[in-house]
Scaffold this active site. Structure first.
Site, PDB file in Angstrom:
ATOM      1  CB  SER A   1       5.032  -2.053  11.943  1.00 41.73           C
ATOM      2  OG  SER A   1       4.713  -0.848  12.399  1.00 41.73           O
TER       3      SER A   1
ATOM      4  CD  GLU B   1      -3.573  -2.728   7.175  1.00 41.43           C
ATOM      5  OE1 GLU B   1      -2.435  -2.840   6.754  1.00 41.43           O
ATOM      6  OE2 GLU B   1      -4.095  -1.716   7.207  1.00 41.43           O
TER       7      GLU B   1
ATOM      8  CG  ASN C   1      -1.814   1.239   1.380  1.00 43.17           C
ATOM      9  OD1 ASN C   1      -1.902   1.994   0.513  1.00 43.17           O
ATOM     10  ND2 ASN C   1      -2.468   1.431   2.622  1.00 43.17           N
TER      11      ASN C   1
ATOM     12  CD  GLU D   1      -2.937   5.489   6.765  1.00 43.07           C
ATOM     13  OE1 GLU D   1      -2.879   5.414   5.616  1.00 43.07           O
ATOM     14  OE2 GLU D   1      -2.024   5.014   7.557  1.00 43.07           O
TER      15      GLU D   1
ATOM     16  N   GLY E   1       2.518   2.036  10.750  1.00 36.16           N
ATOM     17  CA  GLY E   1       3.492   2.860  10.790  1.00 36.16           C
ATOM     18  C   GLY E   1       4.092   3.617  12.079  1.00 36.16           C
TER      19      GLY E   1
ATOM     20  CG  HIS F   1      -5.984   1.842   5.200  1.00 31.86           C
ATOM     21  ND1 HIS F   1      -5.361   2.699   6.109  1.00 31.86           N
ATOM     22  CD2 HIS F   1      -4.807   0.961   4.734  1.00 31.86           C
ATOM     23  CE1 HIS F   1      -4.124   2.311   6.305  1.00 31.86           C
ATOM     24  NE2 HIS F   1      -3.910   1.181   5.782  1.00 31.86           N
TER      25      HIS F   1
ATOM     26  CE  LYS G   1      -0.144   3.174   4.736  1.00 24.77           C
ATOM     27  NZ  LYS G   1      -0.043   3.330   6.047  1.00 24.77           N
TER      28      LYS G   1
HETATM   29  P1  PGA Z   1       2.929   0.138   7.818  1.00 22.33           P
HETATM   30  O1  PGA Z   1       1.277   0.284   7.095  1.00 22.33           O
HETATM   31  O2  PGA Z   1       3.336  -1.270   7.058  1.00 22.33           O
HETATM   32  O3  PGA Z   1       3.743   1.404   7.398  1.00 22.33           O
HETATM   33  O4  PGA Z   1       2.606   0.017   9.014  1.00 22.33           O
HETATM   34  C1  PGA Z   1       0.411  -0.766   6.781  1.00 22.33           C
HETATM   35  C2  PGA Z   1      -0.766  -0.161   6.101  1.00 22.33           C
HETATM   36  O5  PGA Z   1      -1.367   0.923   6.297  1.00 22.33           O
HETATM   37  O6  PGA Z   1      -1.395  -0.929   5.318  1.00 22.33           O
END
Ligand code: PGA
Length: 259
Positions: A214, A169, A9, A99, A175, A97, A11
């Protein structure tokens, strides 16, 4: 038998030149031995889907979207529909997601609508579910996750036979460098599988379960060793081709050692 999937992903990152460079590096680094064993997917910002189509067509790497409109077409300024995404050869669509849920007010009802739009356009939805830290600390993680999943499955029109992916997730692991414990991931996966089974045996059997939050080369093997896990949704580490390719490799190796 479900084929594992390593999905990236990207982003809101990259400009055209970096994206095309990254696509080239992934295509060049994709190993022949992975072809029959693990699928790779990249989800760039929608404007780069044409770059994916021209750089990845004919390769084993699939591409998909990070978000799409809940509506099919009409006066929705700024939106991109699932069928427009499919027009550029995409095969997956990330939906819900955390976010999107937190920053763009995407509710469970909107997620359900988007799942249906994706399926109607022939895209495989990757529905993201996950708890916040407060919810985990209050012992509500599994309740929250199951209710997000049930809501995403709530409108069943024409989709009970379609391919489906669920990404667990934990919001607090995205992140942050923090990863959920293997035991916690395992018990959430079991809860997700139960919900899917209640939908139907075949839905449960064909649905891939991914972990995201992560994921990096150093923790992939441990996660991929979980019998009910079918891969990962990777954010930050998917922006670095060497890391993303190594995550693929670790997933492939853990599969080979378990068979
Ligand atoms: P990350 O993000 O691997 O940077 O923690 C995962 C995601 O948001 O799908």
């Amino acid at each position: 038998m479900r084929r594992p999937l390593i999905a990236g992903n990207w982003k809101l990152n990259g400009r055209r030149a970096d994206v095309e460079e990254r696509l080239k590096a992934l295509r060049a680094g994709f190993r022949e031995e992975w072809v029959e064993a693990v699928d790779m997917l990249v989800c760039p910002p929608a404007v780069f889907l044409p770059s994916c189509e021209s750089s990845l067509k004919g390769s084993p790497i699939a591409w998909g979207s990070q978000s799409h409109a809940a509506e099919a077409s009409g006066a929705y300024t700024g939106e991109v529909s699932a069928s427009m995404i499919a027009d550029f050869g995409a095969s997956y669509a990330i939906v819900g997601h955390s976010e999107r849920r937190a920053l763009f007010a995407e509710t469970d009802a909107i997620v359900a609508q988007k799942v249906n739009r994706a399926v109607a356009a022939g895209l495989t939805p990757i529905v993201c579910v996950g708890e916040t830290l407060d919810q985990r600390e209050a012992g509500e993680a599994e309740t929250v996750i199951c209710s997000q999943l049930l809501a995403a499955l709530s409108d069943e029109s024409g989709f009970l036979e379609a391919p489906f992916v669920v990404a667990y997730e934990p919001v607090w692991a995205i992140g942050t460098g923090k990863v959920a414990s293997v035991a916690d991931v395992e018990s959430v996966l079991a809860a997700i599988r139960r919900v899917l089974k209640e939908g139907s045996e075949s839905l449960s059997e064909r649905t891939l379960l991914l972990y995201g939050g992560s994921v990096k080369p150093s923790n992939t093997a441990e996660l991929c060793a979980l019998p009910d896990l079918d891969g990962a949704l990777v954010g930050g580490a998917s922006l670095k081709p060497a890391d993303f390719l190594e995550i693929m490799n670790q997933c492939f190796k853990s599969l080979s050692s378990s068979t």
